[in-house]
Design an enzyme around this catalytic site. Structure first.
Site, PDB file in Angstrom:
ATOM      1  N   GLY A  77       0.973  -1.045  -0.001  1.00 23.41           N
ATOM      2  CA  GLY A  77      -0.061  -0.131   0.152  1.00 23.41           C
ATOM      3  C   GLY A  77       0.860   1.293  -0.086  1.00 23.41           C
ATOM      4  N   GLY A  78       0.293   2.444   0.460  1.00 25.10           N
ATOM      5  CA  GLY A  78       1.048   3.535   0.428  1.00 25.10           C
ATOM      6  C   GLY A  78       1.886   3.734   1.774  1.00 25.10           C
ATOM      7  N   ASP A  79       2.328   4.935   2.091  1.00 29.61           N
ATOM      8  CA  ASP A  79       3.010   5.242   3.316  1.00 29.61           C
ATOM      9  C   ASP A  79       2.383   5.243   4.614  1.00 29.61           C
ATOM     10  OD1 ASP A  79       5.622   6.045   1.906  1.00 29.61           O
ATOM     11  OD2 ASP A  79       4.356   7.769   1.221  1.00 29.61           O
ATOM     12  N   GLY A 115       0.914   3.176  -3.277  1.00 30.28           N
ATOM     13  CA  GLY A 115      -0.020   4.326  -2.692  1.00 30.28           C
ATOM     14  C   GLY A 115      -0.289   5.570  -3.758  1.00 30.28           C
ATOM     15  N   GLY A 117       0.899   8.573  -2.634  1.00 27.18           N
ATOM     16  CA  GLY A 117       2.129   9.653  -2.673  1.00 27.18           C
ATOM     17  C   GLY A 117       3.435   8.597  -2.541  1.00 27.18           C
ATOM     18  N   ASP A 306       4.584  10.178   8.280  1.00 22.64           N
ATOM     19  CA  ASP A 306       4.498   9.415   7.008  1.00 22.64           C
ATOM     20  C   ASP A 306       3.092   9.807   6.658  1.00 22.64           C
ATOM     21  OD1 ASP A 306       6.795   8.042   7.445  1.00 22.64           O
ATOM     22  OD2 ASP A 306       5.921   6.257   8.466  1.00 22.64           O
TER      23      ASP A 306
HETATM   24  N1  LIG Z   1      -9.363  -1.441   5.187  1.00 19.45           N
HETATM   25  C1  LIG Z   1      -9.057   0.027   5.320  1.00 19.45           C
HETATM   26  N2  LIG Z   1     -10.363   0.909   5.110  1.00 19.45           N
HETATM   27  C2  LIG Z   1     -10.152   2.139   5.110  1.00 19.45           C
HETATM   28  N3  LIG Z   1      -8.867   2.759   5.397  1.00 19.45           N
HETATM   29  C3  LIG Z   1      -7.853   1.838   5.698  1.00 19.45           C
HETATM   30  C4  LIG Z   1      -7.946   0.438   5.639  1.00 19.45           C
HETATM   31  N4  LIG Z   1      -6.778   0.017   5.891  1.00 19.45           N
HETATM   32  C5  LIG Z   1      -5.824   0.867   5.911  1.00 19.45           C
HETATM   33  N5  LIG Z   1      -6.522   2.256   6.139  1.00 19.45           N
HETATM   34  C6  LIG Z   1      -6.181   3.661   6.096  1.00 19.45           C
HETATM   35  O1  LIG Z   1      -5.794   4.188   4.823  1.00 19.45           O
HETATM   36  C7  LIG Z   1      -4.899   5.100   4.835  1.00 19.45           C
HETATM   37  C8  LIG Z   1      -4.165   5.488   3.641  1.00 19.45           C
HETATM   38  O2  LIG Z   1      -3.589   4.330   3.075  1.00 19.45           O
HETATM   39  P1  LIG Z   1      -2.240   3.829   2.239  1.00 19.45           P
HETATM   40  O3  LIG Z   1      -1.192   4.783   2.959  1.00 19.45           O
HETATM   41  O4  LIG Z   1      -2.035   2.558   2.038  1.00 19.45           O
HETATM   42  O5  LIG Z   1      -2.834   4.725   0.929  1.00 19.45           O
HETATM   43  P2  LIG Z   1      -2.789   6.069   0.175  1.00 19.45           P
HETATM   44  O6  LIG Z   1      -3.174   7.150   1.273  1.00 19.45           O
HETATM   45  O7  LIG Z   1      -3.363   6.105  -1.162  1.00 19.45           O
HETATM   46  O8  LIG Z   1      -0.800   6.328   0.019  1.00 19.45           O
HETATM   47  P3  LIG Z   1       0.216   7.370   0.689  1.00 19.45           P
HETATM   48  O9  LIG Z   1      -0.008   7.185   2.048  1.00 19.45           O
HETATM   49  O10 LIG Z   1       1.274   6.746   0.074  1.00 19.45           O
HETATM   50  O11 LIG Z   1      -0.028   8.843  -0.120  1.00 19.45           O
HETATM   51  C9  LIG Z   1      -4.130   5.049   6.083  1.00 19.45           C
HETATM   52  O12 LIG Z   1      -4.692   6.074   6.863  1.00 19.45           O
HETATM   53  C10 LIG Z   1      -4.715   3.719   6.796  1.00 19.45           C
HETATM   54  O13 LIG Z   1      -4.949   3.904   8.134  1.00 19.45           O
END
Ligand SMILES: Nc1ncnc2c1ncn2[C@@H]1O[C@H](COP(=O)(O)OP(=O)(O)OP(=O)(O)O)[C@@H](O)[C@H]1O
Length: 328
Positions: A77-79, A115, A117, A306
């Site tokens: 996934g992401g950060d 993710g 970012g 993060d």
């Molecule tokens: N099953 C879930 N349903 C909803 N939210 C979730 C679930 N699992 C994790 N999360 C939350 O989703 C958020 C974002 O996740 P993630 O970092 O993987 O993706 P992103 O935000 O698209 O990428 P980045 O952080 O690299 O920008 C995190 O705050 C995490 O707590």
């Protein structure tokens, strides 16, 4: 003496997948990459898949996997997902130990970056959403001890750790707003910054570096504490941070006005903002910060790590040098 059960468990690779990451793309890509992963890695280890069901579930899954003696726990996934998995490796500033002593290396942390970012992947020059490259890294299994940042907030429910960048004030508020607009991809960070600035006030903050004297830093706009270089979907905010040098790089922006951001935004992406008059850099092992005007009750100076919103000042940031085996 090691048993067959031990040696099987040592080869458990637990993949913690946020199916909703990157607006749901992570879940789809994970399904697509699974056959390739199984065929290239499945001969040598047990692939265990664990989908998160809600925010912070990743912490629990990772902690249990470390306690069960897994060979590696890999964030998919992401950060934000990486942040949760990392936080599952520690409690009270110490690595979680396996329930039963076992031979072989300690549980390692890995990453399949998928993710929005993906700023840690950017630091290492890894492509986001390139499953072939990510599987190559797991197959090679090169491990190196990496520094881990820690953030302690009096009100936070869980212990927090970071590999990219933690920050407070404008940048943290912008990150918090950005997380509500992830459907716009990397544009979410620009939306976050603009909205955060609308209600922003620079603030006098009290800080104590490496246990020395408390000092008031006037008119702080934002301060970023980097274990690695990037945050906000590609801003090279702490350009000389190195997650293997045992220290955190701190970059403080003071007295910025809204027009400074418009005029200087490009420097944040290039990492050249550190040469501006209103920017200072230093390196720290610990940093304590509180609001000079409102020491304990202020809930207006945001703190993030993060890209995850953690709460509000006061906060303590520190580094755990070369504490964790990380798969590079
Ligand atoms: N099953 C879930 N349903 C909803 N939210 C979730 C679930 N699992 C994790 N999360 C939350 O989703 C958020 C974002 O996740 P993630 O970092 O993987 O993706 P992103 O935000 O698209 O990428 P980045 O952080 O690299 O920008 C995190 O705050 C995490 O707590």
């Amino acid at each position: 003496m090691s048993t067959d059960a031990d040696s099987r468990r040592q080869r458990d690779y637990v993949f913690v997948v946020n199916p909703n990451g990157a607006n749901g793309r992570t879940g789809q890509q994970w399904k697509k990459m699974l056959p390739d992963l199984k065929s290239r890695l499945g001969k040598d280890c047990n692939i265990r898949e664990a989908l998160t069901s809600a925010p912070l579930h990743g912490v629990e899954i990772a902690r249990k996997a470390v306690q069960d003696g897994a060979a590696a726990v890999i964030a998919v996934g992401g950060d934000g997902t990486l942040h949760e998995v990392l936080s599952g490796f520690f409690t009270d500033g110490k690595l979680v130990q396996p329930r039963e002593a076992r031979p072989g290396p300690r549980t390692a942390l890995g990453l399949i970056p998928m993710g929005t970012g993906s700023d840690l992947a950017r630091h290492f020059g890894w492509k986001s959403n390139d499953s072939h490259e990510a599987i190559d890294r797991l197959v090679k299994d090169q491990r190196r001890k990496i520094d881990v940042g820690r953030v302690q907030l009096p009100d936070d429910k869980i212990d927090r750790y970071f590999l990219s960048v933690a920050s407070f004030h404008l940048s943290a508020k912008a990150g918090h707003i950005a997380s509500m607009y992830k459907k716009f991809g990397n544009l979410c960070y620009v939306i976050g910054a603009i909205q955060a600035f609308m209600t922003h006030e620079n603030k006098d903050l009290r800080m104590r570096k490496d246990g020395s004297q408390w000092t008031v830093i006037p008119q702080v706009t934002a301060a970023c504490i980097g274990n690695s270089k990037y945050f906000g979907g590609g801003m090279k905010i702490t350009p000389t941070a190195d997650p293997f040098n045992g220290r955190l790089e701190m970059v403080t922006l003071t007295d910025f006005k809204w027009y400074d951001f418009i005029l200087k935004l490009h420097t944040l992406y290039q990492g050249t903002h550190v040469h501006l008059d209103k920017v200072t850099t230093t390196s720290v092992q610990t940093l304590e910060v509180e609001d000079a005007e409102n020491k304990s009750k202020g809930r207006d100076v945001y703190v993030q790590a993060d890209g995850e919103q953690l709460g509000f000042l006061p906060a303590k940031f520190s580094v755990l040098p070369q504490e964790l085996d990380f798969i590079l």
